[in-house]
Design an enzyme around this catalytic site. Structure first.
Site, PDB file in Angstrom:
ATOM      1  N   PRO A   1       1.987   4.440   4.764  1.00 26.42           N
ATOM      2  CA  PRO A   1       0.594   5.575   5.414  1.00 26.42           C
ATOM      3  C   PRO A   1      -0.454   5.663   4.441  1.00 26.42           C
ATOM      4  O   PRO A   1      -1.466   6.278   5.049  1.00 26.42           O
ATOM      5  CB  PRO A   1       1.188   6.883   5.478  1.00 26.42           C
ATOM      6  N   GLY A   2      -1.037   4.465   3.922  1.00 28.67           N
ATOM      7  CA  GLY A   2      -1.900   4.229   2.890  1.00 28.67           C
ATOM      8  C   GLY A   2      -2.432   4.826   1.673  1.00 28.67           C
ATOM      9  O   GLY A   2      -3.353   4.728   1.061  1.00 28.67           O
TER      10      GLY A   2
ATOM     11  N   LYS B   1      -1.342   3.437  -1.099  1.00 27.34           N
ATOM     12  CA  LYS B   1      -1.698   2.320  -2.368  1.00 27.34           C
ATOM     13  C   LYS B   1      -3.107   1.636  -1.669  1.00 27.34           C
ATOM     14  O   LYS B   1      -3.814   1.592  -2.647  1.00 27.34           O
ATOM     15  CB  LYS B   1      -0.683   1.197  -2.174  1.00 27.34           C
TER      16      LYS B   1
ATOM     17  N   ASP C   1      -0.915  -2.753   9.540  1.00 26.43           N
ATOM     18  CA  ASP C   1       0.348  -2.363   9.674  1.00 26.43           C
ATOM     19  C   ASP C   1       0.953  -2.817  10.944  1.00 26.43           C
ATOM     20  O   ASP C   1      -0.128  -3.026  11.840  1.00 26.43           O
ATOM     21  CB  ASP C   1       0.635  -1.000   9.593  1.00 26.43           C
TER      22      ASP C   1
ATOM     23  N   ASP D   1       1.185  -8.029  12.323  1.00 32.36           N
ATOM     24  CA  ASP D   1       2.401  -8.355  11.753  1.00 32.36           C
ATOM     25  C   ASP D   1       2.407  -8.980  10.580  1.00 32.36           C
ATOM     26  O   ASP D   1       2.060 -10.176  10.717  1.00 32.36           O
ATOM     27  CB  ASP D   1       3.403  -8.802  12.934  1.00 32.36           C
TER      28      ASP D   1
ATOM     29  N   CYS E   1      10.143   0.118  -2.916  1.00 30.28           N
ATOM     30  CA  CYS E   1      11.026   1.336  -3.529  1.00 30.28           C
ATOM     31  C   CYS E   1      12.205   1.384  -3.372  1.00 30.28           C
ATOM     32  O   CYS E   1      13.151   2.202  -2.989  1.00 30.28           O
ATOM     33  CB  CYS E   1      10.210   2.487  -2.666  1.00 30.28           C
TER      34      CYS E   1
END
EC number: 2.1.1.176
Length: 455
Positions: free
Chosen positions: A270-271, A273, A291, A318, A389
């Site tokens: 969602p932004g 980084k 994205d 993609d 993560c």
């Protein structure tokens, strides 16, 4: 007055969210937002709903084990509504110390009457009372007989995951990790120093009644001990901070972007980084944030506007498909790859139940494709950072080793200088770092930095 009309709206909302997640496969954070943003709950009620939802998901394996032990009805014969009411009730009985037994039991019985029938409410009442009576002596499996089964029930993790971790990390480390996954993660934010100083933000938040302290490792990190609805915080709306864990902040630190450069973040929603990268670049240069999903691009756009970062250019694209226009044109490329997410279980407990061991092979294959594709965009002498993560070696060190083996024009580069002293692990000298919630007190993350050789 009919009992059905008196159900507690707060618990009923938590039930609907759990039903969405467990029966319809909804994501916990999305379902929570849907129900909480649509209704005007007081912040104390929002916190209670969130706690019941995440707490029940967190302890679901143990709770289901107890239902099996204490129920006269087989689990597969219990209706989904009643099953989720039972789960919620048991969570309140065993894992919270502020909710009196009679409140947890009575409210569950009322919900069972509304979402089932008279027999359902009697059944729920009987199971909850039976568990409450045995609360101090719950029948866990024998540790000596089957360590993995014991740990999986004690700490509510799937057996296959526990077995994998026992093989990988050993018993002591695994138990520490399982414990850490059940703790409440700190609410960490990144100060937007393009708009405000850290001291000014601390003053504003403190004046607004928030308890604020410094992050564990990074100067730009703050921990808010009593966060309420973030979207309603004035300082958030003004773009003074971004919600982000410190391990996630380290990714942009290791990328080390410079003002004026062109950076590509291939899986950026969602932004968090991308916005950090633009902030480090002092809003000078270009950050291309991509994205695959249109609706996720909107999240980056919202964050970019709120934080005042004009250099971010968003694109639906993609990451596994090669873009011929960008080959060897980018100074630094970030691949924050899709992954199993096992490093952030304490934030998203439903990850434990939504992923299985078969998913891993599919994810590893996608990561390899994305990393190989993204590497083609790096200029000679440029930098490629790979992060996830998760804690799984196949998705982390092994993924990078395989990439380097197949791409001799890249090499791993020492990242020690980019890390705070307390996180300068031995592997940093080799070009990567693995963070663990039980060891480092932040989300589980993997970060590797590679350099493309100059021809």
């Amino acid at each position: 007055m009919d009992m059905r009309t008196k159900v507690d709206k707060v618990r009923e909302t938590a039930l609907k969210i759990l039903y969405d997640i467990n029966e319809k496969g909804a994501y916990s954070n999305i379902s929570l937002n849907k129900y909480l943003n649509g209704q005007e709950f007081e912040s104390i009620d929002r916190a209670f709903i969130t706690d019941i939802v995440y707490g029940t998901l967190k302890w679901q394996y143990t709770i289901d084990y107890l239902i099996e032990k204490f129920s006269s009805v087989k689990i597969k014969k219990i209706s989904p509504w009643i099953f989720n009411i039972l789960r919620m009730g048991i969570y309140q009985l065993i894992y919270t110390d502020k909710i009196p037994f009679f409140a947890a039991c009575n409210e569950s019985v009322k919900l069972a009457a509304k979402y089932g029938h008279a027999a359902s409410s009697k059944y729920v009442n009987a199971v909850l009372r039976n568990i409450a009576r045995n609360k101090e002596n719950l029948p866990y499996p024998d540790r000596n007989n089957d360590t993995a089964h014991y740990l999986s029930v004690k700490y509510s993790h799937p057996v296959w995951m526990v077995k994998d971790w026992l093989d990988c990390f050993g018993e002591e480390f695994t138990e520490g990790l399982l414990k850490a996954n059940n703790e409440v993660a700190p609410f960490t934010v990144r100060v937007n120093d393009l708009k405000i100083s850290k001291k000014e933000l601390v003053d504003i938040l403190t004046k607004d009644g928030f308890e604020v302290e410094n992050g564990k490792y990074l100067d730009e990190a703050l921990i808010i001990r009593n966060p309420s609805a973030v979207q309603k915080m004035d300082a958030f709306a003004k773009g003074y901070f971004q919600v982000q864990d410190e391990s996630s902040m380290l990714v942009a630190k290791v990328l080390d972007p410079k003002p004026g450069e062109t950076i590509l973040d291939v899986c950026s929603a969602p932004g968090g980084k991308s916005t950090h990268i633009a902030q480090i670049m002092k809003n000078r240069g270009t950050v291309i944030s991509r994205d695959i999903h249109e609706h996720k691009i909107k999240l980056i756009e919202q964050a970019k506007e709120r934080l005042g970062l004009e250099i971010i250019k968003t694109e639906v694209f993609d990451a596994a498909v090669l873009d011929g226009k960008l080959i060897e044109k980018i100074d630094r490329v970030l691949v924050d790859a899709p992954c199993t997410g096992f490093g952030i279980i304490r934030r998203k407990p439903d990850i434990k139940w939504s992923k299985n061991s078969e998913d891993k092979a599919e994810i590893v294959s996608l990561q390899h494709k994305i990393l190989s594709t993204a590497s083609k965009y790096v200029k000679d002498g440029g930098v490629l950072v790979y992060s996830t993560c998760t804690l799984e070696p196949e998705e982390n060190e092994k993924a990078v080793e395989r990439f380097i083996e197949e791409n001799k024009d890249f090499y791993l580069e020492d990242i020690t200088e980019f890390l705070p002293d307390a996180l300068r692990k031995e592997s940093a000298g080799k070009g990567y770092i693995q963070l663990y919630p039980n060891i480092d007190g932040i989300d589980g993350f993997f970060i590797a930095r590679m350099r493309k050789r100059s021809k």
